[in-house]
Write a protein that holds these residues in place. Structure first.
Motif, PDB file in Angstrom:
ATOM      1  N   GLU A 244     -13.993  83.950  46.085  1.00  0.00           N
ATOM      2  CA  GLU A 244     -13.618  83.122  44.939  1.00  0.00           C
ATOM      3  C   GLU A 244     -13.556  81.647  45.327  1.00  0.00           C
ATOM      4  OE1 GLU A 244     -10.322  82.839  41.376  1.00  0.00           O
ATOM      5  OE2 GLU A 244      -9.904  84.132  43.090  1.00  0.00           O
ATOM      6  N   ALA A 245     -12.979  81.324  46.477  1.00  0.00           N
ATOM      7  CA  ALA A 245     -12.902  79.932  46.934  1.00  0.00           C
ATOM      8  C   ALA A 245     -14.292  79.366  47.194  1.00  0.00           C
ATOM      9  CB  ALA A 245     -12.040  79.836  48.185  1.00  0.00           C
ATOM     10  N   HIS A 246     -15.136  80.149  47.862  1.00  0.00           N
ATOM     11  CA  HIS A 246     -16.510  79.714  48.168  1.00  0.00           C
ATOM     12  C   HIS A 246     -17.293  79.496  46.875  1.00  0.00           C
ATOM     13  CE1 HIS A 246     -20.095  79.313  50.632  1.00  0.00           C
ATOM     14  NE2 HIS A 246     -20.706  80.176  49.841  1.00  0.00           N
ATOM     15  N   TRP A 247     -17.226  80.450  45.969  1.00  0.00           N
ATOM     16  CA  TRP A 247     -17.954  80.355  44.710  1.00  0.00           C
ATOM     17  C   TRP A 247     -17.431  79.213  43.864  1.00  0.00           C
ATOM     18  CZ3 TRP A 247     -18.270  86.182  42.993  1.00  0.00           C
ATOM     19  CH2 TRP A 247     -19.068  86.871  43.901  1.00  0.00           C
ATOM     20  N   LYS A 248     -16.117  78.976  43.878  1.00  0.00           N
ATOM     21  CA  LYS A 248     -15.527  77.886  43.089  1.00  0.00           C
ATOM     22  C   LYS A 248     -16.119  76.550  43.537  1.00  0.00           C
ATOM     23  CE  LYS A 248     -11.326  78.066  41.521  1.00  0.00           C
ATOM     24  NZ  LYS A 248      -9.858  78.094  41.413  1.00  0.00           N
ATOM     25  N   LYS A 249     -16.244  76.370  44.850  1.00  0.00           N
ATOM     26  CA  LYS A 249     -16.841  75.129  45.366  1.00  0.00           C
ATOM     27  C   LYS A 249     -18.265  74.968  44.846  1.00  0.00           C
ATOM     28  CE  LYS A 249     -18.880  72.980  49.380  1.00  0.00           C
ATOM     29  NZ  LYS A 249     -19.113  72.949  50.791  1.00  0.00           N
ATOM     30  N   TRP A 250     -19.102  75.986  45.054  1.00  0.00           N
ATOM     31  CA  TRP A 250     -20.520  75.863  44.745  1.00  0.00           C
ATOM     32  C   TRP A 250     -20.813  75.883  43.246  1.00  0.00           C
ATOM     33  CZ3 TRP A 250     -23.820  73.799  47.858  1.00  0.00           C
ATOM     34  CH2 TRP A 250     -23.528  73.790  49.218  1.00  0.00           C
ATOM     35  N   ILE A 251     -20.107  76.671  42.486  1.00  0.00           N
ATOM     36  CA  ILE A 251     -20.311  76.668  41.043  1.00  0.00           C
ATOM     37  C   ILE A 251     -19.813  75.348  40.468  1.00  0.00           C
ATOM     38  CG2 ILE A 251     -19.642  77.792  38.871  1.00  0.00           C
ATOM     39  CD1 ILE A 251     -19.805  80.473  40.467  1.00  0.00           C
ATOM     40  N   GLY A 252     -18.778  74.785  41.067  1.00  0.00           N
ATOM     41  CA  GLY A 252     -18.316  73.454  40.669  1.00  0.00           C
ATOM     42  C   GLY A 252     -19.374  72.396  40.910  1.00  0.00           C
ATOM     43  N   ILE A 253     -20.038  72.455  42.068  1.00  0.00           N
ATOM     44  CA  ILE A 253     -21.129  71.511  42.366  1.00  0.00           C
ATOM     45  C   ILE A 253     -22.263  71.705  41.361  1.00  0.00           C
ATOM     46  CG2 ILE A 253     -22.955  70.955  44.023  1.00  0.00           C
ATOM     47  CD1 ILE A 253     -20.886  71.493  46.261  1.00  0.00           C
ATOM     48  N   TYR A 254     -22.627  72.949  41.114  1.00  0.00           N
ATOM     49  CA  TYR A 254     -23.691  73.222  40.142  1.00  0.00           C
ATOM     50  C   TYR A 254     -23.338  72.630  38.782  1.00  0.00           C
ATOM     51  CZ  TYR A 254     -26.620  75.488  36.749  1.00  0.00           C
ATOM     52  OH  TYR A 254     -27.478  75.695  35.701  1.00  0.00           O
ATOM     53  N   ASN A 255     -22.129  72.903  38.291  1.00  0.00           N
ATOM     54  CA  ASN A 255     -21.715  72.410  36.975  1.00  0.00           C
ATOM     55  C   ASN A 255     -21.642  70.893  36.917  1.00  0.00           C
ATOM     56  OD1 ASN A 255     -21.521  74.947  35.759  1.00  0.00           O
ATOM     57  ND2 ASN A 255     -19.398  75.211  36.386  1.00  0.00           N
ATOM     58  N   GLU A 256     -21.228  70.272  37.998  1.00  0.00           N
ATOM     59  CA  GLU A 256     -21.123  68.802  38.028  1.00  0.00           C
ATOM     60  C   GLU A 256     -22.498  68.138  38.033  1.00  0.00           C
ATOM     61  OE1 GLU A 256     -19.826  65.289  41.127  1.00  0.00           O
ATOM     62  OE2 GLU A 256     -18.942  67.272  41.385  1.00  0.00           O
ATOM     63  N   LYS A 257     -23.412  68.636  38.846  1.00  0.00           N
ATOM     64  CA  LYS A 257     -24.727  67.996  39.011  1.00  0.00           C
ATOM     65  C   LYS A 257     -25.750  68.480  37.989  1.00  0.00           C
ATOM     66  CE  LYS A 257     -23.145  65.878  42.617  1.00  0.00           C
ATOM     67  NZ  LYS A 257     -22.627  64.538  42.443  1.00  0.00           N
ATOM     68  N   MET A 258     -25.713  69.738  37.607  1.00  0.00           N
ATOM     69  CA  MET A 258     -26.669  70.342  36.671  1.00  0.00           C
ATOM     70  C   MET A 258     -28.118  69.954  36.999  1.00  0.00           C
ATOM     71  SD  MET A 258     -25.038  72.419  34.765  1.00  0.00           S
ATOM     72  CE  MET A 258     -26.171  72.789  33.456  1.00  0.00           C
ATOM     73  N   LEU A 259     -28.490  70.092  38.257  1.00  0.00           N
ATOM     74  CA  LEU A 259     -29.843  69.716  38.680  1.00  0.00           C
ATOM     75  C   LEU A 259     -30.911  70.589  38.032  1.00  0.00           C
ATOM     76  CD1 LEU A 259     -29.260  68.865  42.437  1.00  0.00           C
ATOM     77  CD2 LEU A 259     -29.230  67.366  40.435  1.00  0.00           C
ATOM     78  N   SER A 260     -30.523  71.736  37.528  1.00  0.00           N
ATOM     79  CA  SER A 260     -31.481  72.587  36.811  1.00  0.00           C
ATOM     80  C   SER A 260     -31.989  71.904  35.539  1.00  0.00           C
ATOM     81  CB  SER A 260     -30.849  73.939  36.475  1.00  0.00           C
ATOM     82  OG  SER A 260     -29.698  73.760  35.663  1.00  0.00           O
ATOM     83  N   LYS A 261     -31.301  70.855  35.088  1.00  0.00           N
ATOM     84  CA  LYS A 261     -31.736  70.098  33.911  1.00  0.00           C
ATOM     85  C   LYS A 261     -32.437  68.795  34.293  1.00  0.00           C
ATOM     86  CE  LYS A 261     -28.439  72.074  30.798  1.00  0.00           C
ATOM     87  NZ  LYS A 261     -27.812  71.884  29.519  1.00  0.00           N
ATOM     88  N   GLY A 262     -32.627  68.591  35.599  1.00  0.00           N
ATOM     89  CA  GLY A 262     -33.301  67.393  36.073  1.00  0.00           C
ATOM     90  C   GLY A 262     -34.814  67.572  36.109  1.00  0.00           C
ATOM     91  N   ILE A 263     -35.489  66.556  36.638  1.00  0.00           N
ATOM     92  CA  ILE A 263     -36.948  66.581  36.763  1.00  0.00           C
ATOM     93  C   ILE A 263     -37.304  66.873  38.210  1.00  0.00           C
ATOM     94  CG2 ILE A 263     -39.080  65.230  36.556  1.00  0.00           C
ATOM     95  CD1 ILE A 263     -37.511  63.511  34.458  1.00  0.00           C
TER      96      ILE A 263
END
Length: 154
Positions: free
Chosen positions: A48-67
């Motif tokens: 949970e701690a590991h996933w919280k860090k990485w899912i937080g990074i994903y949600n903050e950056k949202m690079l999947s919506k970048g070019i």
């Protein structure tokens, strides 16, 4: 993931390779504990701690919506590199060959001329500034194990 018969066993913890390349992260878990059959996917405090860090990074950056910028050639560039442009910033992901530590320079391709502030956003480290010119992509001397995720801003 590892194939077990006709099924797959999910046991990885590498979110950087998905986030850095612009992918969408996912997890598989069970909670509360339904018994030994699902032990491999039981949500533990560590996961949970590991996933919280990485899912937080994903949600903050949202690079999947970048070019996605096709600036590196897999198999020819070492370390393996990816670049994504989003919201006026450039994001880079570099991956060490195998599980080795990388020491050397990474080339930051695709930047317009100017000065850029460099942040290792996975570890919250300020790496200073680099200068891009019309003729040369800046190089950053670095060492990392597994991955290096960079955010470049003016």
């Amino acid at each position: 993931m590892t194939r077990v018969g006709n099924e797959w066993s999910e046991h990885g913890s590498d979110f950087a390779s998905t986030i850095g390349a612009g992918g969408v992260v996912g997890t598989k878990f069970v909670w509360p504990d339904p018994g030994p059959k699902y032990k491999a996917v039981l949500l533990t405090a560590e996961k949970e701690a590991h996933w919280k860090k990485w899912i937080g990074i994903y949600n903050e950056k949202m690079l999947s919506k970048g070019i996605f910028r096709n600036l590196y050639v897999d198999g020819y560039d070492l370390p393996e590199g990816y670049a994504i442009e989003k919201d006026g910033k450039m994001y880079y992901a570099f991956f060490a060959p195998t599980a080795a530590e990388w020491r050397g320079e990474v080339e930051l391709r695709g930047l317009k001329p100017g000065s850029y502030h460099v942040i290792d956003y996975a570890n919250g480290k300020d790496l200073g500034t680099v200068e891009a010119t019309a003729d040369n992509a800046p190089r950053l001397r670095t060492d990392f194990k597994d991955h290096l995720l960079l955010e470049m801003s003016r």
